[in-house]
Scaffold this active site. Sequence first.
Site: not given
Ligand code: NAD
Length: 256
Positions: A151, A138
Site C-alpha cells: 500500500y 494517502s
Molecule cells: P472502500 O473500500 O470504501 O471503497 C473502495 C472502492 O474501490 C469500492 O467502490 C470498490 O468496489 C472499489 N474497488 C476495489 N477493487 C476494485 C477493482 N479491482 N476494480 C474496480 N473497483 C474496485 O475504500 P475507501 O476507504 O473509500 O478507499 C478509496 C481510496 O481512498 C483508496 O484508494 C484508498 O487507498 C484511499 N484512502 C482511504 C483512506 C481511508 O482512511 N479510508 C485513507 C487514505 C486513502
Amino acid sequence: MLNGKTALVTGSTSGIGLGIALELAKQGANIILNGFGDHAGPKAEVEALGVKVGYSGADMSKPAEIATMIDYANTEFGGVDILVNNAGIQYVAPIEEFPIEKWDSIIAINLSAAFHATRLVIPGMRAKNWGRVISIASAHGLVGSAQKVAYVAAKHGIVGMTKVVALETAQTGITVNAICPGWVLTPLVQKQIDDRSAKEGISVEQATKELLQEKEPSLQFTTPEQLGGLAVFFCSPAADNVRGVAWANDGGWTAQ
Ligand code: NAD
C-alpha cells in the site's frame, strides 16, 4: 460550475469515491461510477442530484477493462473531463509474510490502474485543452507505516506519477494533483478497526480510539464529503495553476 463536464470516479460504489462523485455532481458534473458490489443504490443517489450518471463495472486490475471503460466514456459522455483515480484496496502483514498475490493486486489496483486510466484520458483532455486528474493517494503516499508494504509503495508511486504527469501537462489546461487523506471511516478502515478489536480483545469503540490516537493528532476522521470538497476546489478556476501537489487532508498526521 461543472455543468457540461464529465467526471469518471473509479471505485465509487462506496466510501471516498462515492463521496467525491456526489460533491462533483452537486456542482453539475455528469458522473461515471465504477466499482464492485451494489451500483444501483449509488447510481440512484447521484442521479437524484439531476445529472447524467453512467456505470462501468471495469475491474481496475485489468488494463483491457480500463480501456473498455474509457471507450464507454468517450462514446456515451463525449469523453472524460475529470478523472478521479480512487479505487483501492488494503492488506496488512509484515513483509516476510506478505502474500505475493496481495502485493500484485495492490500494485495493480492502487497504482497501475491510475497509470492506465490517466494515459487513456490525457489525449481527450489535450484536445479540449482542459482536464483534471485527481488521484486519491494517502498519508501513506508521504510517510510509511509498518505492515503496509504494498500500500505504501503504491501510494508513494501515485505521488511520483502525479508530479511527472503534472510536468508533462504544465503548459496546458490540464492539471494533475493528488489528495492524501488520513483516516476516513469507510469499509476499508472499518475492517482494520474490527481486526484490531479482535486481535487485542478490545471493544470496537476502543480500537477506533486507539487507531486515531496512534496517527492523527486531530483525533478526528476526515469525511468523504470533505475530500469531495477538495476535489471540487481542484476543478475550480482558482486551482488552474495548482500542479503536481500531494495535498494532505489528514488531521495533522504528516505534520508530525
Ligand atoms: P472502500 O473500500 O470504501 O471503497 C473502495 C472502492 O474501490 C469500492 O467502490 C470498490 O468496489 C472499489 N474497488 C476495489 N477493487 C476494485 C477493482 N479491482 N476494480 C474496480 N473497483 C474496485 O475504500 P475507501 O476507504 O473509500 O478507499 C478509496 C481510496 O481512498 C483508496 O484508494 C484508498 O487507498 C484511499 N484512502 C482511504 C483512506 C481511508 O482512511 N479510508 C485513507 C487514505 C486513502
